[in-house]
Design a protein around this motif. Structure first.
Motif, PDB file in Angstrom:
ATOM      1  N   THR A 137       0.834  -1.211   0.000  1.00 26.79           N
ATOM      2  CA  THR A 137       0.000   0.000   0.000  1.00 26.79           C
ATOM      3  C   THR A 137       0.864   1.255   0.000  1.00 26.79           C
ATOM      4  O   THR A 137       0.610   2.202  -0.754  1.00 26.79           O
ATOM      5  N   PHE A 138       1.898   1.262   0.836  1.00 28.47           N
ATOM      6  CA  PHE A 138       2.786   2.420   0.906  1.00 28.47           C
ATOM      7  C   PHE A 138       3.446   2.679  -0.451  1.00 28.47           C
ATOM      8  O   PHE A 138       3.521   3.827  -0.922  1.00 28.47           O
ATOM      9  N   GLY A 139       3.925   1.607  -1.107  1.00 30.95           N
ATOM     10  CA  GLY A 139       4.538   1.761  -2.423  1.00 30.95           C
ATOM     11  C   GLY A 139       3.555   2.298  -3.448  1.00 30.95           C
ATOM     12  O   GLY A 139       3.892   3.156  -4.270  1.00 30.95           O
ATOM     13  N   SER A 140       2.324   1.808  -3.392  1.00 26.05           N
ATOM     14  CA  SER A 140       1.291   2.259  -4.328  1.00 26.05           C
ATOM     15  C   SER A 140       0.938   3.725  -4.108  1.00 26.05           C
ATOM     16  O   SER A 140       0.772   4.489  -5.068  1.00 26.05           O
ATOM     17  N   ILE A 141       0.821   4.117  -2.836  1.00 32.44           N
ATOM     18  CA  ILE A 141       0.491   5.507  -2.509  1.00 32.44           C
ATOM     19  C   ILE A 141       1.583   6.447  -3.018  1.00 32.44           C
ATOM     20  O   ILE A 141       1.306   7.512  -3.580  1.00 32.44           O
TER      21      ILE A 141
ATOM     22  N   ARG B 225      12.697   6.118  -7.260  1.00 33.59           N
ATOM     23  CA  ARG B 225      12.693   6.493  -5.845  1.00 33.59           C
ATOM     24  C   ARG B 225      11.857   5.515  -5.013  1.00 33.59           C
ATOM     25  O   ARG B 225      12.214   5.173  -3.889  1.00 33.59           O
ATOM     26  N   VAL B 226      10.740   5.059  -5.580  1.00 38.82           N
ATOM     27  CA  VAL B 226       9.911   4.077  -4.875  1.00 38.82           C
ATOM     28  C   VAL B 226      10.723   2.810  -4.616  1.00 38.82           C
ATOM     29  O   VAL B 226      10.686   2.232  -3.518  1.00 38.82           O
ATOM     30  N   SER B 227      11.483   2.376  -5.619  1.00 39.35           N
ATOM     31  CA  SER B 227      12.304   1.173  -5.497  1.00 39.35           C
ATOM     32  C   SER B 227      13.361   1.331  -4.408  1.00 39.35           C
ATOM     33  O   SER B 227      13.591   0.416  -3.606  1.00 39.35           O
ATOM     34  N   LYS B 228      14.004   2.492  -4.361  1.00 35.70           N
ATOM     35  CA  LYS B 228      15.033   2.750  -3.348  1.00 35.70           C
ATOM     36  C   LYS B 228      14.429   2.783  -1.949  1.00 35.70           C
ATOM     37  O   LYS B 228      15.005   2.244  -0.993  1.00 35.70           O
TER      38      LYS B 228
ATOM     39  N   HIS C  44       0.651  -1.054  -7.906  1.00 42.70           N
ATOM     40  CA  HIS C  44      -0.685  -1.513  -8.273  1.00 42.70           C
ATOM     41  C   HIS C  44      -1.439  -0.361  -8.925  1.00 42.70           C
ATOM     42  O   HIS C  44      -1.756   0.634  -8.283  1.00 42.70           O
ATOM     43  N   THR C  45      -1.717  -0.490 -10.215  1.00 39.73           N
ATOM     44  CA  THR C  45      -2.418   0.553 -10.949  1.00 39.73           C
ATOM     45  C   THR C  45      -3.869   0.142 -11.149  1.00 39.73           C
ATOM     46  O   THR C  45      -4.150  -0.913 -11.708  1.00 39.73           O
ATOM     47  N   THR C  46      -4.787   0.971 -10.707  1.00 42.78           N
ATOM     48  CA  THR C  46      -6.210   0.669 -10.842  1.00 42.78           C
ATOM     49  C   THR C  46      -6.715   1.132 -12.205  1.00 42.78           C
ATOM     50  O   THR C  46      -6.045   1.879 -12.926  1.00 42.78           O
ATOM     51  N   VAL C  47      -7.931   0.708 -12.543  1.00 45.23           N
ATOM     52  CA  VAL C  47      -8.551   1.121 -13.806  1.00 45.23           C
ATOM     53  C   VAL C  47      -8.718   2.634 -13.834  1.00 45.23           C
ATOM     54  O   VAL C  47      -8.503   3.292 -14.855  1.00 45.23           O
TER      55      VAL C  47
END
Length: 397
Positions: free
Chosen positions: A348-352, A362-365, A381-384
């Protein structure tokens, strides 16, 4: 039988004067010897001589012997030398089973090099899969086509499971070949099929994310969930987080260790990988939250053990005694919010971050992944609706 022989040789020579002018044109040579019985060549029914020669040693250091045959002892020995030259003196142990070698491989190459959780969940698990199919078989008897069929059957499982089994199987046969347990590596020509792709992991949307954060700040077991939702820490990293790892002035959290079970006791050790060691920038909300709870905490760990203040809490115990109870109370208050695992809070944190405009690098790091591909494929996670918002329908013809 052995015996004593006596021989007299009359050897011609120049005249020798002996006893007052008498000369002898020869001298007498006595030879005394012991006759030994001549060793007979052992021949089989076909009239061939058999010799047993050592061609190598097994993994325990014991000799490996092989029989060679010829019409004469010399011919049998020549065949032995020809064999050694042709095979490069390869030391093959035909008695080595996959079960025995897999245990040797685990103990030599993996035990103690990874966390107990990874060791059991990845390596021991994959080895047991192999043992179920080939356990009692001799390593040298396993063929490429058999391994191909084995992996075809495994493709009914998840892609991640197939990858684990592939990694372990390749390593076992590769090390067996390099250690001269087998003459050829049968895994070289195996084509690994893809398993079933796992379902996309769940994550809270922005509205649910804020509700859970607010609930966690007030719940007695909400410290862990709140920190994960604000940092994306893994469960083991959360348990090993020390107060000294938090830079209140520069608003950052350092990840240097992860909790793991060793010999039945929870200890803090190196994290999952080198890239897991990182510094995570955090916001004022988390710093304020940690400042408030830090005033009443005595342990050196943020999620400290309730008895031993210098020991991290067991990640599994924390989930059972604290996290699960937190989720029960959350769902009771907000029935519409899905119940997620600690790892899904990390997702969830990564998605936000990603949907808020933070670039994938930066998300990966921040999440401590070994590559950006992992972040893109598994954690974002990409939503419609996200896809829809990125399409300029008004500009399309």
């Amino acid at each position: 039988m052995a015996g004593i022989s006596l021989a007299i040789d009359i050897v011609p020579c120049l005249p020798l004067f002996y006893n007052k002018g008498i000369f002898l044109p020869f001298y007498i040579k006595l030879k005394v010897g012991i006759n030994m019985a001549r060793k007979k060549e052992n021949k089989n029914k076909k009239g061939l001589v058999e010799v047993k020669r050592e061609i190598g040693v097994d993994y325990m250091g014991g000799p490996i012997r092989k029989s060679f045959y010829g019409k004469t002892l010399k011919e049998a020995d020549e065949k032995y030398l020809e064999y050694m030259k042709k095979n490069g003196a390869i030391q093959i142990d035909d008695r080595m089973t996959l079960e025995r070698w897999a245990d040797v491989w685990l103990e030599t190459y993996k035990e103690g090099t990874v966390s107990d959780t990874t060791y059991k969940a990845t390596y021991v698990w994959a080895v047991n899969k192999l043992k179920t199919r080939f356990g009692g078989r001799r390593m040298s008897s396993i063929r490429t086509i058999e391994l191909q069929r084995f992996f075809k059957e495994q493709s009914a499982g998840s892609a991640s499971s197939v990858d684990k089994i592939k990694m372990v199987t390749r390593a076992i046969f590769k090390t067996a070949f390099h250690n001269e347990v087998i003459p050829k590596n049968p895994m070289e020509d195996v084509q690994i099929p893809k398993g079933i792709e796992a379902e996309e992991k769940r994550a809270y949307n922005a509205n649910e994310y804020r509700k859970v954060l607010n609930f966690a700040k007030e719940d007695p077991d909400g410290v862990g969930p709140f920190i994960i939702l604000k940092t994306g820490l893994r469960r083991g990293e959360l348990m090993a987080l020390k107060w000294s790892d938090i830079d209140f002035l520069h608003m950052a959290v350092s990840v240097n260790q992860a909790a793991r079970i060793q010999d039945g006791r929870c200890i803090a050790g190196p994290p999952k990988s080198k890239k897991s060691m990182r510094s995570i920038p955090v916001d004022k909300e988390l710093i304020q939250f940690l400042s408030d709870i830090g005033r009443v905490r005595e342990s050196i760990y943020v999620m400290g053990h309730f008895r031993d203040k210098k020991r991290p809490k067991n990640p599994d115990t924390w989930k059972q005694r604290h996290y699960d109870k937190f989720m029960e109370r959350l769902i009771e208050k907000y029935p519409e919010i899905p119940e997620l695992t600690p790892h899904e809070l990390r997702h969830t944190f990564g998605s936000i971050l990603y949907t808020s405009g933070v670039d994938i690098y930066r998300v990966s790091k921040i999440l401590g992944h070994s590559s950006v591909d992992i972040t893109t494929k598994i954690y974002v996670h990409t939503t419609v609706e996200d896809l829809r918002n990125g399409i300029p329908y008004e500009n399309l013809p």
